[in-house]
Write a protein that holds these residues in place. Structure first.
Motif, PDB file in Angstrom:
ATOM      1  N   ALA A   1     -11.018   7.329  -4.024  1.00  0.00           N
ATOM      2  CA  ALA A   1     -11.608   6.375  -3.075  1.00  0.00           C
ATOM      3  C   ALA A   1     -12.138   7.107  -1.844  1.00  0.00           C
ATOM      4  O   ALA A   1     -13.208   6.770  -1.328  1.00  0.00           O
ATOM      5  CB  ALA A   1     -10.568   5.336  -2.668  1.00  0.00           C
ATOM      6  N   LEU A   2     -11.410   8.108  -1.387  1.00  0.00           N
ATOM      7  CA  LEU A   2     -11.863   8.870  -0.226  1.00  0.00           C
ATOM      8  C   LEU A   2     -13.135   9.648  -0.536  1.00  0.00           C
ATOM      9  O   LEU A   2     -14.026   9.757   0.306  1.00  0.00           O
ATOM     10  CB  LEU A   2     -10.763   9.816   0.247  1.00  0.00           C
ATOM     11  CG  LEU A   2      -9.541   9.132   0.855  1.00  0.00           C
ATOM     12  CD1 LEU A   2      -8.447  10.141   1.106  1.00  0.00           C
ATOM     13  CD2 LEU A   2      -9.924   8.419   2.130  1.00  0.00           C
TER      14      LEU A   2
ATOM     15  N   THR B   1      -5.246   8.145  -3.853  1.00  0.00           N
ATOM     16  CA  THR B   1      -6.339   7.611  -3.040  1.00  0.00           C
ATOM     17  C   THR B   1      -7.517   8.581  -2.941  1.00  0.00           C
ATOM     18  O   THR B   1      -8.552   8.231  -2.387  1.00  0.00           O
ATOM     19  CB  THR B   1      -5.849   7.279  -1.625  1.00  0.00           C
ATOM     20  OG1 THR B   1      -5.375   8.471  -1.010  1.00  0.00           O
ATOM     21  CG2 THR B   1      -4.746   6.236  -1.648  1.00  0.00           C
TER      22      THR B   1
ATOM     23  N   TYR C   1      -6.780  13.646   2.675  1.00  0.00           N
ATOM     24  CA  TYR C   1      -6.492  12.368   2.018  1.00  0.00           C
ATOM     25  C   TYR C   1      -6.362  11.237   3.033  1.00  0.00           C
ATOM     26  O   TYR C   1      -5.578  10.320   2.847  1.00  0.00           O
ATOM     27  CB  TYR C   1      -5.210  12.443   1.173  1.00  0.00           C
ATOM     28  CG  TYR C   1      -5.239  13.488   0.103  1.00  0.00           C
ATOM     29  CD1 TYR C   1      -6.048  13.333  -1.014  1.00  0.00           C
ATOM     30  CD2 TYR C   1      -4.460  14.626   0.210  1.00  0.00           C
ATOM     31  CE1 TYR C   1      -6.081  14.293  -2.003  1.00  0.00           C
ATOM     32  CE2 TYR C   1      -4.482  15.596  -0.775  1.00  0.00           C
ATOM     33  CZ  TYR C   1      -5.299  15.426  -1.875  1.00  0.00           C
ATOM     34  OH  TYR C   1      -5.319  16.382  -2.842  1.00  0.00           O
ATOM     35  N   SER C   2      -7.112  11.319   4.123  1.00  0.00           N
ATOM     36  CA  SER C   2      -6.966  10.304   5.172  1.00  0.00           C
ATOM     37  C   SER C   2      -8.278  10.095   5.923  1.00  0.00           C
ATOM     38  O   SER C   2      -8.799  11.028   6.538  1.00  0.00           O
ATOM     39  CB  SER C   2      -5.875  10.738   6.148  1.00  0.00           C
ATOM     40  OG  SER C   2      -5.848   9.889   7.260  1.00  0.00           O
TER      41      SER C   2
ATOM     42  N   VAL D   1       1.486   3.136  -3.378  1.00  0.00           N
ATOM     43  CA  VAL D   1       0.473   4.012  -3.963  1.00  0.00           C
ATOM     44  C   VAL D   1       0.627   5.421  -3.379  1.00  0.00           C
ATOM     45  O   VAL D   1       0.598   5.593  -2.163  1.00  0.00           O
ATOM     46  CB  VAL D   1      -0.948   3.477  -3.658  1.00  0.00           C
ATOM     47  CG1 VAL D   1      -2.012   4.391  -4.247  1.00  0.00           C
ATOM     48  CG2 VAL D   1      -1.092   2.060  -4.180  1.00  0.00           C
TER      49      VAL D   1
ATOM     50  N   ALA E   1       0.828  -1.209   0.000  1.00  0.00           N
ATOM     51  CA  ALA E   1       0.000   0.000   0.000  1.00  0.00           C
ATOM     52  C   ALA E   1       0.860   1.255   0.000  1.00  0.00           C
ATOM     53  O   ALA E   1       0.437   2.305  -0.477  1.00  0.00           O
ATOM     54  CB  ALA E   1      -0.930  -0.008   1.209  1.00  0.00           C
TER      55      ALA E   1
END
Length: 123
Positions: free
Chosen positions: A39-40, A36, A76-77, A31, A28
């Protein structure tokens, strides 16, 4: 309607899957964070459906929920969004004199998140 594991089998299964994920986690890291973002945003879209269940008349419930959903795509988290939501929820309940409504486990989690961000602010 509520769903969830009533036996310890659910927790055991999740624990074993997390243990197995330790070996896949380095993949992971390949990436980049900006990859991401779609997806988020998708997860944020799924969360929007759950936002309908929030008591929007109660500021101690609505503000942490809305901010958590907004923080996720901007940082992004998912983890940062959830951490901010936990911290804000506990803080608002405390500041409004409704600290007894917060489960002790949430105090622990919010405290750990605060400690994490105090010790490692750039991670």
């Amino acid at each position: 309607m509520q769903a969830g594991g009533r036996t310890g089998l659910t927790a055991l299964t999740v624990g074993l899957l997390f243990l197995a994920a330790l070996f896949i986690a380095p993949l992971a890291a390949v990436v980049p964070a900006y990859a991401t973002a779609p997806a988020l945003l998708y997860v944020a879209g799924l969360m929007m459906r759950e936002l309908l269940e929030i008591d929007w008349n109660d500021i101690t419930e609505s503000v942490p929920s809305a901010l958590a959903a907004l923080i996720m795509p901007f940082t992004y988290s998912i983890a940062n969004g959830l951490a901010f939501g936990f911290i804000m929820y506990a803080a608002l309940k405390l500041l409004t004199g409704r600290a007894r409504e917060v489960h002790p486990a949430l105090w622990v989690v919010a405290g750990l998140f605060l400690l994490r961000y105090a010790l490692f602010p750039s991670d």
